[in-house]
Scaffold this active site. Structure first.
Site, mmCIF file in Angstrom:
data_model
loop_
_atom_site.group_PDB
_atom_site.id
_atom_site.type_symbol
_atom_site.label_atom_id
_atom_site.label_comp_id
_atom_site.label_asym_id
_atom_site.label_seq_id
_atom_site.Cartn_x
_atom_site.Cartn_y
_atom_site.Cartn_z
ATOM 1 N N THR A 1 0.851 -1.197 0.000
ATOM 2 C CA THR A 1 0.000 0.000 0.000
ATOM 3 C C THR A 1 0.883 1.242 0.000
ATOM 4 O OG1 THR A 1 -0.029 -0.068 2.415
ATOM 5 C CG2 THR A 1 -1.930 -1.025 1.295
ATOM 6 N N LEU A 2 0.284 2.359 -0.392
ATOM 7 C CA LEU A 2 0.997 3.640 -0.344
ATOM 8 C C LEU A 2 0.865 4.220 1.062
ATOM 9 C CD1 LEU A 2 -0.219 4.924 -3.805
ATOM 10 C CD2 LEU A 2 2.169 4.443 -3.185
ATOM 11 N N ALA B 1 12.156 6.879 26.553
ATOM 12 C CA ALA B 1 11.062 7.801 26.915
ATOM 13 C C ALA B 1 10.954 8.927 25.895
ATOM 14 C CB ALA B 1 11.292 8.367 28.319
ATOM 15 N N GLU C 1 14.665 4.829 30.547
ATOM 16 C CA GLU C 1 15.252 5.843 29.664
ATOM 17 C C GLU C 1 16.712 6.058 30.051
ATOM 18 O OE1 GLU C 1 14.579 8.033 26.950
ATOM 19 O OE2 GLU C 1 16.600 8.738 27.414
ATOM 20 N N VAL D 1 19.144 -0.618 29.705
ATOM 21 C CA VAL D 1 18.753 -2.030 29.686
ATOM 22 C C VAL D 1 19.963 -2.822 29.222
ATOM 23 C CG1 VAL D 1 17.270 -3.705 28.520
ATOM 24 C CG2 VAL D 1 16.331 -1.511 29.271
ATOM 25 N N ALA E 1 6.326 13.471 9.687
ATOM 26 C CA ALA E 1 5.618 13.384 8.417
ATOM 27 C C ALA E 1 5.490 14.766 7.762
ATOM 28 C CB ALA E 1 4.237 12.783 8.643
ATOM 29 N N HIS F 1 -13.903 33.674 23.369
ATOM 30 C CA HIS F 1 -14.034 33.295 24.770
ATOM 31 C C HIS F 1 -15.285 32.430 24.951
ATOM 32 C CE1 HIS F 1 -13.870 33.587 29.119
ATOM 33 N NE2 HIS F 1 -15.167 33.860 29.115
HETATM 34 P P1 FAD Z 1 8.331 6.624 5.218
HETATM 35 O O1 FAD Z 1 6.992 7.018 5.657
HETATM 36 O O2 FAD Z 1 9.125 5.684 6.065
HETATM 37 O O3 FAD Z 1 8.183 6.036 3.758
HETATM 38 C C1 FAD Z 1 9.219 5.452 3.056
HETATM 39 C C2 FAD Z 1 8.641 4.436 2.099
HETATM 40 O O4 FAD Z 1 9.662 4.005 1.230
HETATM 41 C C3 FAD Z 1 8.093 3.187 2.785
HETATM 42 O O5 FAD Z 1 6.768 2.969 2.374
HETATM 43 C C4 FAD Z 1 9.002 2.052 2.288
HETATM 44 O O6 FAD Z 1 8.301 0.838 2.092
HETATM 45 C C5 FAD Z 1 9.481 2.616 0.962
HETATM 46 N N1 FAD Z 1 10.781 2.100 0.523
HETATM 47 C C6 FAD Z 1 11.938 2.033 1.225
HETATM 48 N N2 FAD Z 1 12.916 1.553 0.449
HETATM 49 C C7 FAD Z 1 12.374 1.311 -0.777
HETATM 50 C C8 FAD Z 1 12.868 0.833 -2.013
HETATM 51 N N3 FAD Z 1 14.153 0.500 -2.167
HETATM 52 N N4 FAD Z 1 12.017 0.727 -3.045
HETATM 53 C C9 FAD Z 1 10.701 1.070 -2.922
HETATM 54 N N5 FAD Z 1 10.178 1.540 -1.783
HETATM 55 C C10 FAD Z 1 11.006 1.658 -0.736
HETATM 56 N N6 FAD Z 1 5.297 11.778 12.402
HETATM 57 C C11 FAD Z 1 4.488 12.839 12.600
HETATM 58 O O7 FAD Z 1 4.720 13.902 12.014
HETATM 59 N N7 FAD Z 1 3.395 12.762 13.412
HETATM 60 C C12 FAD Z 1 3.090 11.626 14.077
HETATM 61 O O8 FAD Z 1 2.100 11.591 14.816
HETATM 62 C C13 FAD Z 1 3.926 10.500 13.914
HETATM 63 N N8 FAD Z 1 3.647 9.348 14.544
HETATM 64 C C14 FAD Z 1 4.459 8.268 14.335
HETATM 65 C C15 FAD Z 1 4.162 7.086 15.019
HETATM 66 C C16 FAD Z 1 4.960 5.970 14.853
HETATM 67 C C17 FAD Z 1 4.628 4.700 15.591
HETATM 68 C C18 FAD Z 1 6.078 6.025 13.956
HETATM 69 C C19 FAD Z 1 6.937 4.814 13.744
HETATM 70 C C20 FAD Z 1 6.370 7.191 13.274
HETATM 71 C C21 FAD Z 1 5.567 8.324 13.468
HETATM 72 N N9 FAD Z 1 5.836 9.534 12.824
HETATM 73 C C22 FAD Z 1 5.045 10.617 13.040
HETATM 74 C C23 FAD Z 1 6.975 9.674 11.909
HETATM 75 C C24 FAD Z 1 6.514 9.571 10.439
HETATM 76 O O9 FAD Z 1 5.878 8.327 10.248
HETATM 77 C C25 FAD Z 1 7.707 9.718 9.510
HETATM 78 O O10 FAD Z 1 8.404 10.898 9.808
HETATM 79 C C26 FAD Z 1 7.246 9.766 8.060
HETATM 80 O O11 FAD Z 1 6.549 8.596 7.717
HETATM 81 C C27 FAD Z 1 8.444 9.947 7.133
HETATM 82 O O12 FAD Z 1 8.025 9.930 5.808
HETATM 83 P P2 FAD Z 1 8.999 9.423 4.647
HETATM 84 O O13 FAD Z 1 8.215 9.500 3.391
HETATM 85 O O14 FAD Z 1 10.298 10.115 4.720
HETATM 86 O O15 FAD Z 1 9.308 7.896 4.994
HETATM 87 P P1 NAD Z 2 12.938 9.307 20.041
HETATM 88 O O1 NAD Z 2 14.211 9.772 19.488
HETATM 89 O O2 NAD Z 2 11.787 10.232 20.151
HETATM 90 O O3 NAD Z 2 13.172 8.739 21.520
HETATM 91 C C1 NAD Z 2 14.078 7.720 21.791
HETATM 92 C C2 NAD Z 2 14.392 7.756 23.269
HETATM 93 O O4 NAD Z 2 15.133 6.605 23.585
HETATM 94 C C3 NAD Z 2 15.234 8.961 23.684
HETATM 95 O O5 NAD Z 2 14.690 9.538 24.824
HETATM 96 C C4 NAD Z 2 16.605 8.352 23.931
HETATM 97 O O6 NAD Z 2 17.358 9.051 24.895
HETATM 98 C C5 NAD Z 2 16.228 6.965 24.416
HETATM 99 N N1 NAD Z 2 17.243 5.942 24.250
HETATM 100 C C6 NAD Z 2 18.108 5.781 23.219
HETATM 101 N N2 NAD Z 2 18.865 4.680 23.422
HETATM 102 C C7 NAD Z 2 18.444 4.133 24.575
HETATM 103 C C8 NAD Z 2 18.814 2.963 25.308
HETATM 104 N N3 NAD Z 2 19.755 2.140 24.852
HETATM 105 N N4 NAD Z 2 18.172 2.708 26.467
HETATM 106 C C9 NAD Z 2 17.186 3.524 26.938
HETATM 107 N N5 NAD Z 2 16.801 4.649 26.279
HETATM 108 C C10 NAD Z 2 17.414 4.933 25.115
HETATM 109 O O7 NAD Z 2 12.569 8.005 19.186
HETATM 110 P P2 NAD Z 2 11.237 7.167 19.095
HETATM 111 O O8 NAD Z 2 10.347 7.452 20.221
HETATM 112 O O9 NAD Z 2 11.663 5.768 18.820
HETATM 113 O O10 NAD Z 2 10.582 7.752 17.787
HETATM 114 C C11 NAD Z 2 11.280 7.657 16.516
HETATM 115 C C12 NAD Z 2 10.923 8.792 15.611
HETATM 116 O O11 NAD Z 2 9.581 8.698 15.202
HETATM 117 C C13 NAD Z 2 11.122 10.111 16.292
HETATM 118 O O12 NAD Z 2 12.154 10.790 15.646
HETATM 119 C C14 NAD Z 2 9.848 10.859 16.118
HETATM 120 O O13 NAD Z 2 10.044 12.098 15.524
HETATM 121 C C15 NAD Z 2 8.992 9.984 15.212
HETATM 122 N N6 NAD Z 2 7.663 9.923 15.844
HETATM 123 C C16 NAD Z 2 6.930 11.074 15.916
HETATM 124 C C17 NAD Z 2 5.713 11.080 16.542
HETATM 125 C C18 NAD Z 2 4.943 12.355 16.633
HETATM 126 O O14 NAD Z 2 5.278 13.283 15.927
HETATM 127 N N7 NAD Z 2 3.925 12.448 17.457
HETATM 128 C C19 NAD Z 2 5.207 9.911 17.098
HETATM 129 C C20 NAD Z 2 5.974 8.767 17.035
HETATM 130 C C21 NAD Z 2 7.203 8.786 16.382
#
Ligand code: FAD
Ligand code: NAD
Length: 467
Positions: free
Chosen positions: A38-39, A183, A205, A239, A322, A446
């Site tokens: 999927t996209l 954390a 953390e 850990v 994103a 307000h």
């Molecule tokens: P991605 O979304 O990772 O997309 C890359 C795509 O490239 C993937 O679909 C992959 O399959 C494809 N790809 C990789 N290599 C190849 C290849 N060789 N050929 C073809 N396709 C390939 N960000 C926010 O702003 N707000 C949030 O609330 C938020 N919540 C998150 C929650 C979680 C649990 C996680 C893990 C991330 C969250 N993020 C959030 C971060 C956000 O998902 C990413 O910053 C964002 O998806 C990055 O977009 P991107 O297009 O750079 O990469």
């Molecule tokens: P993060 O970088 O936000 O947090 C990772 C945490 O793990 C940090 O506090 C770091 O100090 C700690 N850490 C690193 N190594 C460790 C170790 N060995 N033991 C214990 N603690 C350790 O990363 P994340 O929470 O995995 O999220 C990944 C990315 O996804 C982030 O960059 C974030 O921008 C993106 N994301 C964004 C959202 C959002 O925008 N709401 C939600 C989810 C994910």
């Protein structure tokens, strides 16, 4: 047989799909190669969207079970239907990923399913799921391959008992206990989901505080509130091992600086220590694309070191968000089309969707102090905001930081209900290089939670009125 394009984008996440759509709008012939079925990439499939669906649903569950009684709404027989919660999340994801496929059609973007690799100047080789190869010829290549979970050496993720965010989005039952390693954003968001649904959540953390990048005062207050909700934090702790026993996991940890090892038993471990860029197997070295010391693709205005090869989103430096990927996607497509692509990296908001939410834009107090920038500060607590009081949403505060000489807003930090929606106002103000007085003298409806932002801005000049 090869097909010819103006742009071939590798990756169909927020970076790739937004770049493809914008390029299509600008009349370029564009293909987007995505290896997944999927996209939408990480964001739609296993990131932003499913996590927010579960955060919302679990917040409703907790509210029905406890918080609503204080407002005079008694709900009896509240029951968790986890399969339905997961189904609702999956339907949301399905609808949104199909929506992108529709937008591709509408904007004449060719969607190619397969793994992309740069095979030389202007050539992308695509391998489909059956191993069949084809070649695309193109003027420009955009790498938007995103990021993947950073593994923790010695802790093997099986996505059932030792999970990454992906497994934590689809657990089949509520674990009695969960230990979150890290954390950061994922740890606090997904930890919140499972705590609300009934798990005892402990967070380990490495650093002495939660949310390392966020403003220190905000993180401190958030820690206090999350502890009150039942989170147990082991800060400054690392850990050292996770051992799989028959029915539980035995996790060993010790102080970050070394010392006595303690152990905890838990049902599930969530590894959330960050994400790393996806750059393997793309043929980057062969075409001269360079990586920085941390493995991100090096770019200058989204151009890599190789001619006509561009990179955007999580695989490049900067916040892994994103909306950062989306900004770069539009700017990159516009630059390729000969327009003036632009991203203001100083004004990219961040949000953590816990309850209460955290949101910020611009510089933290720590960053301003370190840079030696003189600033003034105004703050306002939601406990003094009338809408917050009426809604029983009194946790948190808003803080506005402004340049001591010019009054230009340098940073806004929010902890409170719905601040994910309020940070947009601060972001817009900063994009227009507003002074704190501009917000302070803007009429806000307000009673609204957003009045807290106005009051905080008034506080910069010391005339907060609603205390
Ligand atoms: P991605 O979304 O990772 O997309 C890359 C795509 O490239 C993937 O679909 C992959 O399959 C494809 N790809 C990789 N290599 C190849 C290849 N060789 N050929 C073809 N396709 C390939 N960000 C926010 O702003 N707000 C949030 O609330 C938020 N919540 C998150 C929650 C979680 C649990 C996680 C893990 C991330 C969250 N993020 C959030 C971060 C956000 O998902 C990413 O910053 C964002 O998806 C990055 O977009 P991107 O297009 O750079 O990469
Ligand atoms: P993060 O970088 O936000 O947090 C990772 C945490 O793990 C940090 O506090 C770091 O100090 C700690 N850490 C690193 N190594 C460790 C170790 N060995 N033991 C214990 N603690 C350790 O990363 P994340 O929470 O995995 O999220 C990944 C990315 O996804 C982030 O960059 C974030 O921008 C993106 N994301 C964004 C959202 C959002 O925008 N709401 C939600 C989810 C994910």
């Amino acid at each position: 047989m090869s097909d010819t394009f103006d742009i071939v984008i590798i990756g169909g996440g927020p970076g790739g799909y937004n770049c493809a759509i914008r390029a299509g709008q600008l009349g370029l012939k564009v293909a987007c190669v995505e290896s997944g079925s999927t996209l939408g990439g990480t964001c739609l499939n296993v990131g932003c969207i499913p996590s927010k669906a579960l955060l919302h649903a679990s917040e409703m569950f907790e509210a029905a079970g406890s918080h609503m009684a204080g407002l005079g709404v008694k709900v009896s027989g509240v029951e968790l239907d986890l399969p339905q919660m997961m189904k609702s999340k999956d339907e949301t994801v399905d609808g949104l990923t199909k929506g992108i496929a529709f937008l591709f059609k509408k904007n004449k973007v060719t969607h190619i399913t397969g793994r992309g690799r740069i095979a030389g100047k202007g050539k992308v080789e695509v391998t489909d799921a059956k191993g069949k190869k084809s070649e695309l010829i193109t003027k420009h290549i955009v790498i938007a391959t995103g990021s993947e979970v950073t593994p923790l050496p010695g802790v093997e993720i099986d996505e059932e008992r030792i999970v990454s965010s992906t497994g934590a989005l689809s657990l089949s039952k509520v674990p009695k206990s969960m230990v979150v390693i890290g954390a950061g954003v994922i740890g606090l968001e997904l930890g919140s989901v499972w705590r609300r649904l009934g798990a005892k959540v402990k967070v380990v953390e490495y650093l002495p505080r939660i949310m390392p990048g966020a403003d220190g005062e905000l993180a401190k207050q958030a820690t206090r509130i999350l502890k009150k909700q039942g989170f147990e934090f082991h800060l400054g702790t690392k850990v050292t091992a996770v051992e799989k026993l028959k029915n539980t996991l035995k996790l060993s940890m010790e102080p970050a600086a070394g010392g006595e090892i303690t152990t905890i038993e838990t049902d599930v471990v969530l590894v959330a220590i960050g994400r790393r860029p996806v750059t393997e197997g793309l043929g980057l070295q062969e075409v001269g694309v360079k990586l920085d010391a941390r493995g991100f693709i090096e770019t200058d205005h989204w151009k890599t070191a190789a001619d006509n090869i561009w990179a955007i989103g999580d695989c490049t430096a900067g916040p892994m968000l994103a909306h950062k990927a989306e900004e770069e996607a539009v700017a990159c497509a516009e630059s390729i089309a000969g327009k003036a692509g632009h991203v203001n990296y100083d004004v990219i908001p961040g949000v953590v969707y816990t309850s209460p939410e955290m949101a910020w834009v611009g510089k933290t107090e720590e960053e301003l102090k370190e840079a030696g920038i003189a600033y003034k500060k105004g703050a306002f607590p939601f406990a003094a905001n009338s809408r917050g009081r009426a809604n029983h949403q009194t946790d948190g505060f808003i803080k506005v930081l402004a340049d001591a000489t010019t009054d230009e807003i340098l940073g806004v930090h929010m902890l409170g209900a719905n601040v994910s929606e309020m940070i947009g106002e601060a972001t817009l103000a900063m994009e227009f290089r507003a002074a704190s007085e501009d917000i302070a003298r803007t009429c806000h409806a307000h009673p609204t939670l957003s009045e807290a932002l106005r009051q905080a801005a008034m506080g910069v000049e010391g005339w907060t009125m609603q205390m």
